[in-house]
Design a protein around this motif. Structure first.
Motif, PDB file in Angstrom:
ATOM      1  N   GLN A   1       0.969  -1.193   0.015  1.00 33.84           N
ATOM      2  CA  GLN A   1       0.053  -0.040   0.064  1.00 33.84           C
ATOM      3  C   GLN A   1       1.074   1.127   0.101  1.00 33.84           C
ATOM      4  N   LEU A   2       2.007   1.149   1.036  1.00 39.59           N
ATOM      5  CA  LEU A   2       2.551   2.313   0.879  1.00 39.59           C
ATOM      6  C   LEU A   2       3.549   2.709  -0.366  1.00 39.59           C
ATOM      7  N   TYR A   3       4.073   1.695  -0.792  1.00 33.52           N
ATOM      8  CA  TYR A   3       5.051   1.692  -1.952  1.00 33.52           C
ATOM      9  C   TYR A   3       4.274   2.099  -3.092  1.00 33.52           C
ATOM     10  N   LYS A   4       2.891   1.600  -3.270  1.00 33.84           N
ATOM     11  CA  LYS A   4       2.112   2.099  -4.483  1.00 33.84           C
ATOM     12  C   LYS A   4       1.902   3.717  -4.163  1.00 33.84           C
ATOM     13  N   ALA A   5       1.688   3.957  -3.148  1.00 29.18           N
ATOM     14  CA  ALA A   5       1.355   5.296  -3.017  1.00 29.18           C
ATOM     15  C   ALA A   5       2.501   6.448  -3.112  1.00 29.18           C
ATOM     16  N   PHE A   6       3.756   6.012  -2.983  1.00 31.67           N
ATOM     17  CA  PHE A   6       4.814   6.495  -3.005  1.00 31.67           C
ATOM     18  C   PHE A   6       4.992   6.654  -4.463  1.00 31.67           C
ATOM     19  N   MET A   7       4.941   5.528  -5.371  1.00 32.76           N
ATOM     20  CA  MET A   7       5.354   5.524  -6.784  1.00 32.76           C
ATOM     21  C   MET A   7       4.088   5.830  -7.475  1.00 32.76           C
ATOM     22  N   SER A   8       3.098   6.048  -7.051  1.00 33.37           N
ATOM     23  CA  SER A   8       1.774   6.709  -8.000  1.00 33.37           C
ATOM     24  C   SER A   8       1.778   8.158  -7.802  1.00 33.37           C
ATOM     25  N   LYS A   9       2.563   8.998  -7.065  1.00 33.71           N
ATOM     26  CA  LYS A   9       2.202  10.492  -7.093  1.00 33.71           C
ATOM     27  C   LYS A   9       2.222  11.154  -8.397  1.00 33.71           C
ATOM     28  N   ALA A  10       1.375  11.806  -8.335  1.00 36.86           N
ATOM     29  CA  ALA A  10       0.825  12.591  -9.543  1.00 36.86           C
ATOM     30  C   ALA A  10       0.688  11.933 -10.611  1.00 36.86           C
ATOM     31  N   ASN A  11      -0.139  10.692 -10.386  1.00 39.64           N
ATOM     32  CA  ASN A  11      -0.298   9.841 -11.629  1.00 39.64           C
ATOM     33  C   ASN A  11      -1.742   9.124 -11.304  1.00 39.64           C
ATOM     34  N   LYS A  12      -2.581  10.254 -11.058  1.00 35.81           N
ATOM     35  CA  LYS A  12      -4.079   9.407 -10.542  1.00 35.81           C
ATOM     36  C   LYS A  12      -4.979  10.119 -11.324  1.00 35.81           C
ATOM     37  N   ASN A  13      -4.800  10.865 -12.703  1.00 39.23           N
ATOM     38  CA  ASN A  13      -5.633  11.202 -13.429  1.00 39.23           C
ATOM     39  C   ASN A  13      -6.720  12.470 -12.818  1.00 39.23           C
ATOM     40  N   ASP A  14      -6.284  12.955 -11.914  1.00 35.76           N
ATOM     41  CA  ASP A  14      -7.069  14.440 -11.242  1.00 35.76           C
ATOM     42  C   ASP A  14      -6.403  15.424 -11.677  1.00 35.76           C
ATOM     43  N   GLU A  15      -6.748  16.370 -10.856  1.00 34.73           N
ATOM     44  CA  GLU A  15      -6.272  17.877 -11.061  1.00 34.73           C
ATOM     45  C   GLU A  15      -4.668  18.066 -10.893  1.00 34.73           C
ATOM     46  N   ARG A  16      -4.078  16.894  -9.994  1.00 36.42           N
ATOM     47  CA  ARG A  16      -2.663  16.965  -9.492  1.00 36.42           C
ATOM     48  C   ARG A  16      -1.764  15.901 -10.411  1.00 36.42           C
ATOM     49  N   ASP A  17      -2.517  15.503 -11.591  1.00 37.39           N
ATOM     50  CA  ASP A  17      -1.824  14.657 -12.432  1.00 37.39           C
ATOM     51  C   ASP A  17      -0.714  15.194 -13.345  1.00 37.39           C
ATOM     52  N   ASN A  18       0.574  14.752 -13.376  1.00 39.30           N
ATOM     53  CA  ASN A  18       1.539  15.424 -14.073  1.00 39.30           C
ATOM     54  C   ASN A  18       1.818  14.820 -15.535  1.00 39.30           C
ATOM     55  N   LYS A  19       0.878  13.834 -16.033  1.00 36.96           N
ATOM     56  CA  LYS A  19       1.287  13.351 -17.282  1.00 36.96           C
ATOM     57  C   LYS A  19       1.324  14.304 -18.447  1.00 36.96           C
ATOM     58  N   ALA A  20       0.111  14.942 -18.250  1.00 37.31           N
ATOM     59  CA  ALA A  20       0.211  16.126 -19.649  1.00 37.31           C
ATOM     60  C   ALA A  20       1.119  17.231 -19.428  1.00 37.31           C
ATOM     61  N   ILE A  21       1.716  17.330 -18.153  1.00 32.42           N
ATOM     62  CA  ILE A  21       2.709  18.397 -18.030  1.00 32.42           C
ATOM     63  C   ILE A  21       4.014  17.902 -18.510  1.00 32.42           C
ATOM     64  N   VAL A  22       4.364  16.651 -18.243  1.00 33.11           N
ATOM     65  CA  VAL A  22       5.406  15.914 -18.853  1.00 33.11           C
ATOM     66  C   VAL A  22       5.461  15.802 -20.420  1.00 33.11           C
ATOM     67  N   GLN A  23       4.322  15.620 -20.913  1.00 39.25           N
ATOM     68  CA  GLN A  23       4.252  16.046 -22.482  1.00 39.25           C
ATOM     69  C   GLN A  23       4.430  17.202 -23.054  1.00 39.25           C
ATOM     70  N   GLU A  24       3.989  18.120 -22.484  1.00 34.21           N
ATOM     71  CA  GLU A  24       4.185  19.670 -22.545  1.00 34.21           C
ATOM     72  C   GLU A  24       5.678  19.864 -22.513  1.00 34.21           C
ATOM     73  N   ILE A  25       6.185  19.669 -21.292  1.00 37.04           N
ATOM     74  CA  ILE A  25       7.501  20.018 -21.098  1.00 37.04           C
ATOM     75  C   ILE A  25       8.618  19.514 -22.085  1.00 37.04           C
ATOM     76  N   VAL A  26       8.287  18.050 -22.530  1.00 38.84           N
ATOM     77  CA  VAL A  26       9.073  17.505 -23.534  1.00 38.84           C
ATOM     78  C   VAL A  26       8.945  18.097 -24.865  1.00 38.84           C
ATOM     79  N   ASN A  27       7.784  18.169 -25.126  1.00 39.13           N
ATOM     80  CA  ASN A  27       7.455  19.064 -26.436  1.00 39.13           C
ATOM     81  C   ASN A  27       8.012  20.558 -26.505  1.00 39.13           C
ATOM     82  N   LEU A  28       7.853  21.458 -25.369  1.00 40.47           N
ATOM     83  CA  LEU A  28       8.472  22.583 -25.724  1.00 40.47           C
ATOM     84  C   LEU A  28       9.837  22.479 -25.547  1.00 40.47           C
ATOM     85  N   ARG A  29      10.635  21.823 -24.934  1.00 41.29           N
ATOM     86  CA  ARG A  29      12.164  21.799 -24.942  1.00 41.29           C
ATOM     87  C   ARG A  29      12.701  21.336 -26.162  1.00 41.29           C
TER      88      ARG A  29
END
Length: 680
Positions: free
Chosen positions: A239-267
């Motif tokens: 439970q604790l491991y999954k919480a740690f390793m799923s930070k900002a990957n929950k498809n909610d307002e804190r999800d970073n996947k779209a930010i990763v895509q945009e940073i890679v694209n813009l760089r």
């Protein structure tokens, strides 16, 4: 409004007056400091006199000092003691600061003056430092779009503003996810296997959160690591491991996947605008490694050396689990637990055995004593320097003549306003102006196990090495002796910056150094030789696994930033991309819902994009360099003076390979690292 940020700091050592600075002071100060800096640049561009090194390069170097000061205070507080107001200010200030930077680097008149000097540099009698400043400044103009057409310049400005905002959002999301998670335990049976120190700390955390009589574990390292290494309850470890390793990957307002895509694209777009094939090509032009092919060969070589042994290490743990009579398929949340158990069996050593010898105050004193013996500097705690939090302690650093070397801020415990991890930062870099040597203001920020009533802060050995590591960075900043702040201290090539930090970790394994500070906090007895032998013997334990882990992160970093333009634009499935990039290093099956990319702050919110390989690269340097200390004596004055004179004090005033060769007499060799890591 009376704004302390807009006044000369009338404080001891001209340190920031944190007791007077409020969140609302920052934006007016930034706006006013930008006006001031613009005027200083206009004073240079409006000169009728022909461009010279002094009236252009040096004038640029010393322009905007107030802005740099205000921006560094804001940025550092946003990392070490943030809140909603500071975060909002940072979001507002970031694009304004990016825009101002673009205005400087795309100022045609200013660039023309610099280019005039650059084109006749062979006629000038410049010393190494002046030549480096000229080359670095000229390249900075080119790398920031000075040669672009007007349309591309405008787009370049947009990209840098967007990237600064995206990086901030990425970091805020990870911090919020870290702070919000709690593993609340009500049944004492679920604490089985945990050391008393971890249980006590969890009870204190629960109490502070209004959950008296329970135990709370968090995703902060001093809470997370002991739980993963010791908790017998496998379901809770998962439970604790999954919480740690799923930070900002929950498809909610804190999800970073779209930010990763945009940073890679813009760089990628930024690099393409400047004429580079990939963002990695753009970055590595200013690194020791020089090219993505060289980095790839380096990582492939390390993986070839370490992967077979790492697989053996995993097989050894699987066999150990069977030996214990446990019928499970080994998963990622089992690794630290069984690895720690086997380590105790093989070496009869663990964190709880060693902790009593590593009281935080004693370790810090040992760090100071080591620096004193090596570099002839002294540390004195002072109370007249204001701080941004009660946890912070300040020290005056001086040389044997009693002259000021630096002011040092020590901030060591986790709290909600502080991001995770450990780092060194400065509030002022060392520089010389008008005959005065302005000494640096240096800070180490860490997240160590805090003390509690009646219980001092006792560090794990890993935390001891972390403190030495970050203090190595601090020494680099403290001992600068150049003229230009942009070239002193840790302002060096990114794959060279870890040498001073990583080499300092080596002293932690030496009895001669440990005897300075490693004493039992109750009895005062020195750490036994037997324990030091065990620390050394166990230092290569699962080093191959750790190396593969580091290589996997470096490969992920390089995979993102070696994407060519079309592929960067079409990056869609972050999870699939990550899995493919890390496939060559895979030792365990993928855990559904976990993702490294969405929490990989080093490359998406920090400065390590196309540079995560630097940690292993610098290990080659530090192992090779420390071999000379081992040969001559770990506190040998001749060797330490050479390291100080040729590495620490020189900063980025010369190419790092030239500095290294002056210290070592040759280029670094990988053999010392392979030997130390038990890979050869």
């Amino acid at each position: 409004m009376d704004n302390p940020l807009l006044k000369n700091f009338d404080t001891p050592f001209q340190t920031p007056p944190f007791d007077k600075i409020k969140s609302e002071h920052f934006m007016p100060a930034i706006e006013e400091a930008i006006k001031e800096a613009k005027q200083e640049i206009e004073d240079i561009t409006s000169l009728s006199a022909a461009p010279t090194f002094e009236n252009t390069l040096e004038a640029m170097e010393f322009a905007g000092k107030r802005l740099s000061s205000v921006a560094s205070i804001l940025s550092n507080l946003n990392s070490a003691e943030t809140n909603k107001e500071i975060q909002a200010t940072m979001r507002e200030a970031s694009p304004i600061l990016s825009e101002f930077g673009n205005e400087i680097w795309q100022n045609e008149t200013l660039f023309d003056r610099v280019k005039t000097i650059y084109n006749k540099k062979n006629e000038l009698s410049l010393d190494n430092e002046q030549e480096m400043l000229l080359n670095k400044t000229y390249k900075a103009f080119i790398r920031n779009g000075a040669d672009l057409n007007e349309k591309d310049k405008a787009r370049f400005k947009e990209i840098t503003k967007e990237l600064s905002q995206l990086s901030l959002s990425f970091g805020e999301n990870v911090l919020a996810e870290t702070n919000d998670y709690e593993l609340v335990i009500s049944d004492e049976k679920d604490l089985s296997g945990l050391p008393e120190s971890a249980i006590r700390q969890a009870a204190n955390t629960a109490k502070s959160k209004g959950k008296e009589g329970k135990w709370v574990f968090t995703l902060q390292a001093p809470s997370f690591v002991p739980f993963m290494e010791n908790a017998d309850n496998r379901v809770l470890r998962e439970q604790l491991y999954k919480a740690f390793m799923s930070k900002a990957n929950k498809n909610d307002e804190r999800d970073n996947k779209a930010i990763v895509q945009e940073i890679v694209n813009l760089r990628s777009e930024k690099a393409t605008l400047l004429g580079y094939k990939t963002y990695a090509d753009y970055v590595l032009e200013e690194r020791m490694a020089e090219s993505k092919d060289k980095v790839q060969r380096f990582l492939d070589d390390l993986l070839q050396q370490s992967l077979p042994k790492a697989k053996e290490e995993v097989a050894e743990i699987e066999a150990f689990v069977k030996e214990l009579g446990e019928n499970i398929d080994l998963q990622r949340w089992d690794w630290a637990y069984y690895s720690e158990k086997l380590k105790k069996k093989k070496y009869a050593i663990d964190d709880e055995l060693l902790r009593p010898y590593f009281k935080l105050e004693n370790v810090l004193d040992g760090v100071f004593q080591s620096a004193e013996k090596l570099y002839d500097i002294r540390f004195k705690e002072v109370n007249n320097v204001t701080v941004y939090h009660d946890d912070v302690t300040t020290y005056e650093v001086s040389n044997t003549a009693g002259e000021l070397v630096a002011i040092f801020y020590a901030d060591f415990h986790p709290r909600e306003g502080k991001r995770g991890g450990a780092w060194m930062t400065t509030y002022r870099d060392q520089y010389k102006e008008n005959g005065a040597d302005m000494r640096p203001l240096v800070s180490n920020v860490c997240n160590f196990t805090p003390s509690s009533p009646g219980n001092p802060s006792l560090l794990t050995f890993n935390e001891v090495t972390t403190l030495f590591h970050e203090f190595g960075h601090a020494l680099h900043a403290m001992l600068g002796s150049g003229h230009y702040g942009s070239l002193t201290g840790a302002n060096v090539y990114w794959d060279f910056v870890e040498l001073p930090s990583q080499i300092f970790e080596n002293w932690c394994y030496e009895k001669e150094c440990l005897d300075l500070f490693a004493r039992h906090y109750e009895t005062g007895e020195k750490i036994p030789q037997e324990y030091v032998d065990k620390i050394k013997a166990s230092s290569t334990y699962h080093e191959a696994y750790a190396t593969v882990r580091q290589v996997s992160l470096a490969l992920l970093d390089m995979a993102y930033f070696t994407l060519e333009r079309e592929d960067a634009q079409n990056l869609s499935d972050i999870e699939e991309f990550e899995e493919k990039a890390m496939e060559p290093t895979k030792l365990f099956p993928k855990v559904l819902g976990t993702l490294m990319s969405t929490q990989f702050g080093h490359i998406f919110a920090g400065g390590y994009a196309s540079g995560y390989y630097s940690y292993k690269w610098a290990e080659v340097l530090d192992a090779d360099a420390f071999a000379l200390f081992q040969e001559k004596g770990i506190f040998n004055k001749e060797v330490s003076q050479s390291f100080k004179d040729n590495i620490l004090s020189k900063g980025g005033s010369q190419h790092p390979m030239e500095l290294y060769k002056k210290f070592r007499g040759r280029e670094p060799k990988i053999e010392a690292l392979l030997k130390r890591a038990g890979l050869k």
